[in-house]
Design a protein around this motif. Structure first.
Motif, short mmCIF file in Angstrom:
data_model
loop_
_atom_site.label_atom_id
_atom_site.label_comp_id
_atom_site.label_asym_id
_atom_site.label_seq_id
_atom_site.Cartn_x
_atom_site.Cartn_y
_atom_site.Cartn_z
N SER A 22 0.87 -1.17 0.00
CA SER A 22 0.00 0.00 0.00
C SER A 22 0.90 1.22 0.00
CB SER A 22 -0.89 0.00 1.25
OG SER A 22 -1.61 1.22 1.35
N THR A 23 0.71 2.10 -1.00
CA THR A 23 1.60 3.26 -1.15
C THR A 23 0.78 4.55 -1.16
OG1 THR A 23 1.52 2.97 -3.56
CG2 THR A 23 3.38 1.97 -2.41
N PRO A 24 0.29 4.97 -0.01
CA PRO A 24 -0.51 6.20 0.06
C PRO A 24 0.34 7.44 -0.19
CG PRO A 24 -0.02 5.42 2.26
CD PRO A 24 0.48 4.36 1.32
N ALA A 25 -0.33 8.57 -0.33
CA ALA A 25 0.36 9.83 -0.61
C ALA A 25 1.31 10.23 0.51
CB ALA A 25 -0.66 10.94 -0.87
N THR A 26 1.05 9.74 1.71
CA THR A 26 1.94 10.06 2.84
C THR A 26 3.31 9.45 2.68
OG1 THR A 26 1.21 8.12 4.09
CG2 THR A 26 -0.03 10.17 4.42
N GLY A 27 3.41 8.41 1.83
CA GLY A 27 4.69 7.72 1.65
C GLY A 27 4.99 6.71 2.73
N LEU A 28 4.11 6.58 3.71
CA LEU A 28 4.30 5.61 4.80
C LEU A 28 3.63 4.31 4.37
CD1 LEU A 28 3.72 8.03 7.79
CD2 LEU A 28 5.89 7.21 6.84
N ILE A 29 4.42 3.44 3.79
CA ILE A 29 3.92 2.25 3.11
C ILE A 29 3.68 1.10 4.08
CG2 ILE A 29 4.95 2.93 0.92
CD1 ILE A 29 7.26 1.04 1.52
N SER A 30 2.87 0.13 3.63
CA SER A 30 2.60 -1.05 4.45
C SER A 30 2.22 -2.20 3.54
CB SER A 30 1.47 -0.77 5.44
OG SER A 30 0.26 -0.48 4.77
N ILE A 31 2.32 -3.42 4.08
CA ILE A 31 1.91 -4.62 3.35
C ILE A 31 1.49 -5.69 4.34
CG2 ILE A 31 4.26 -5.58 3.25
CD1 ILE A 31 3.52 -6.59 0.39
N ASP A 32 0.45 -6.44 4.00
CA ASP A 32 -0.07 -7.48 4.89
C ASP A 32 -0.29 -8.74 4.07
OD1 ASP A 32 -1.29 -9.03 6.77
OD2 ASP A 32 -2.91 -7.62 7.24
N GLY A 33 0.49 -9.78 4.37
CA GLY A 33 0.39 -11.03 3.62
C GLY A 33 -0.69 -11.96 4.13
N THR A 34 -1.22 -11.68 5.32
CA THR A 34 -2.28 -12.51 5.88
C THR A 34 -3.54 -11.68 6.00
OG1 THR A 34 -0.69 -13.81 7.14
CG2 THR A 34 -2.99 -13.96 7.81
N THR A 35 -4.50 -11.96 5.16
CA THR A 35 -5.75 -11.19 5.18
C THR A 35 -6.79 -11.89 6.04
OG1 THR A 35 -6.54 -12.33 3.20
CG2 THR A 35 -5.31 -10.29 2.88
N VAL A 36 -7.85 -11.19 6.32
CA VAL A 36 -8.95 -11.75 7.09
C VAL A 36 -10.20 -11.72 6.23
CG1 VAL A 36 -10.38 -11.52 9.14
CG2 VAL A 36 -7.93 -11.04 9.27
N VAL A 37 -10.82 -12.86 6.05
CA VAL A 37 -12.03 -12.96 5.24
C VAL A 37 -13.15 -13.53 6.10
CG1 VAL A 37 -13.07 -13.98 3.19
CG2 VAL A 37 -10.65 -13.34 3.17
#
Length: 305
Positions: free
Chosen positions: A208-223
Motif C-alpha cells: 500500500s503506497t498512500p500519498a503520505t509515503g508511509l507504506i505497508s503490506i499485509d500477507g495474511t488477510t482476514v475474510v
C-alpha cells in the motif's frame, strides 16, 4: 501634424526610459566592535536605503557563498521506523539498494538491476511497537558519476499451514545529507519518496503506497472473520531516484522587500563560536531592471565560556 506626432512620440519614449531607470542603492552596514560570545545578541546598524535588503549572517543555512549550491558531499543517512503485526514467518522484510536500476518499474527491469542487501544495517520491529532503524550510513553508494540511489523494501512470504505472513508498516521514513558542519539537508521525506510497487508473486497482496509515503503490506488477510493464509509473496516497493549529494541553497534573512521604508537595525544571535562573513545585499528593481550593492563585514564570535 507630423512634427507634433514626432514630439509626442519622443515624450512618450523619454517617459518610458525614465520609468525603467533604476537608481543604484546607497547603504552601509556596521556593528559595534566589542567582544561577542556565542549566544550574544549582535545588533547590525544600517545607513542609507535600498528597496530590498537581504542579510546573510554566514551561519549554516544562511551563507552567501552557498546561496546557489544544490549539491555537496556529506554523509547520507537513512532513518525509518517500522512496526510488525501478525508475527509468524521470519525474515520477510528486506532493505535493498541499487545504483544501476534504470528507473523503469517493471519485473524485468527490477530483476536486471544489481541490488545490495543492507537489511543488516537496520533495526527492524519485532512487534507492533514502533522501532527506529537507527542511522543507516549510505556513503558507500556515493559514486564518482553521482549516480542516483534507489532504495527498496522487498516483502517475502510463503504459503504455510500455520505460520502467518506478517504485516509490515513504516511510520517514519527520511534520508538526509549530514554535512561537515553538522547540519542536515533533506534528500527525501516519506511523502516525497514516490514509491513504485512491483509484484512478482500473488497479485492479491501488494504494498500500500498512500500519498503520505508511509507504506505497508499485509500477507495474511482476514475474510469473514477467518484468517486466510496466502500463497507465496514477493513484492517490492522502490523509491524514486535519490541524489545523495542533494542540499538546499542557503537563504538569507529578508529585511525588507519592495519597500521605501528604512531599516535602522537588525538583531541576530550567533549560537556558535567562529569567524563569520556577514553579507548584506541591497537592490532596487523596476520593470525587469536591477541594480545591486553588496556590503560585507567579518565578525568573530568567541566561545561562551
Amino acid at each position: 501634424m507630423k512634427n507634433l506626432a514626432t514630439i509626442v512620440a519622443g515624450i512618450l519614449l523619454l517617459s518610458a526610459c525614465s520609468k525603467s531607470e533604476v537608481v543604484e542603492p546607497q547603504f552601509d552596514i556596521s556593528f559595534e566592535n566589542k567582544n561577542y560570545k556565542a549566544g550574544d545578541t549582535v545588533v547590525f546598524n544600517f545607513e542609507g536605503n535600498a528597496e530590498n535588503m537581504i542579510l546573510y549572517p554566514g551561519t549554516p543555512g544562511a551563507d552567501y557563498e552557498k546561496r546557489d549550491r544544490v549539491e555537496e558531499q556529506g554523509t547520507p543517512i537513512l532513518n525509518f521506523t517500522s512496526t510488525l503485526n501478525n508475527a509468524g514467518q521470519v525474515n520477510t522484510l528486506k532493505l535493498l539498494a541499487s545504483t544501476d536500476f534504470n528507473g523503469r518499474y517493471t519485473q524485468q527491469d527490477v530483476a536486471a538491476a544489481s541490488w545490495v542487501d543492507i537489511t543488516s544495517r537496520a533495526q527492524l520491529a519485532t512487534s507492533a511497537t514502533a522501532r527506529a532503524s537507527g542511522n543507516i550510513d549510505l556513503s558507500d553508494f556515493l559514486t564518482v558519476e553521482n549516480k542516483p540511489l534507489y532504495l527498496a523494501f522487498r516483502y517475502l512470504g510463503y504459503q504455510h499451514a500455520t505460520l502467518k505472513q506478517p504485516k509490515w508498516a513504516l511510520t517514519v521514513f527520511a534520508v538526509n545529507n549530514r554535512l561537515a558542519d553538522g547540519s542536515l539537508m533533506p534528500i527525501t521525506i516519506a511523502a516525497e519518496t514516490g514509491w513504485g510497487k512491483i509484484d512478482f508473486k500473488n497479485v492479491t497482496t501488494q504494498w500500500s503506497t498512500p500519498a503520505t509515503g508511509l507504506i505497508s503490506i499485509d500477507g495474511t488477510t482476514v475474510v469473514a472473520g477467518a484468517e486466510k493464509l496466502n500463497e507465496d509473496n514477493d513484492d517490492w516497493a522502490i523509491s524514486k531516484p535519490l541524489n545523495l549529494k542533494r542540499v538546499n541553497p542557503d537563504k538569507g534573512i529578508v529585511l525588507k522587500h519592495l519597500s521605501a521604508s528604512k531599516v535602522e537595525s537588525y538583531s541576530y544571535v550567533f549560537p556558535e563560536a567562529g569567524t563569520y562573513k556577514v553579507v548584506c545585499v541591497g537592490f532596487n528593481t523596476n520593470e525587469g531592471s536591477r541594480k545591486e550593492v553588496i556590503k560585507e563585514l567579518t565578525i568573530t564570535i568567541n566561545p561562551a565560556n
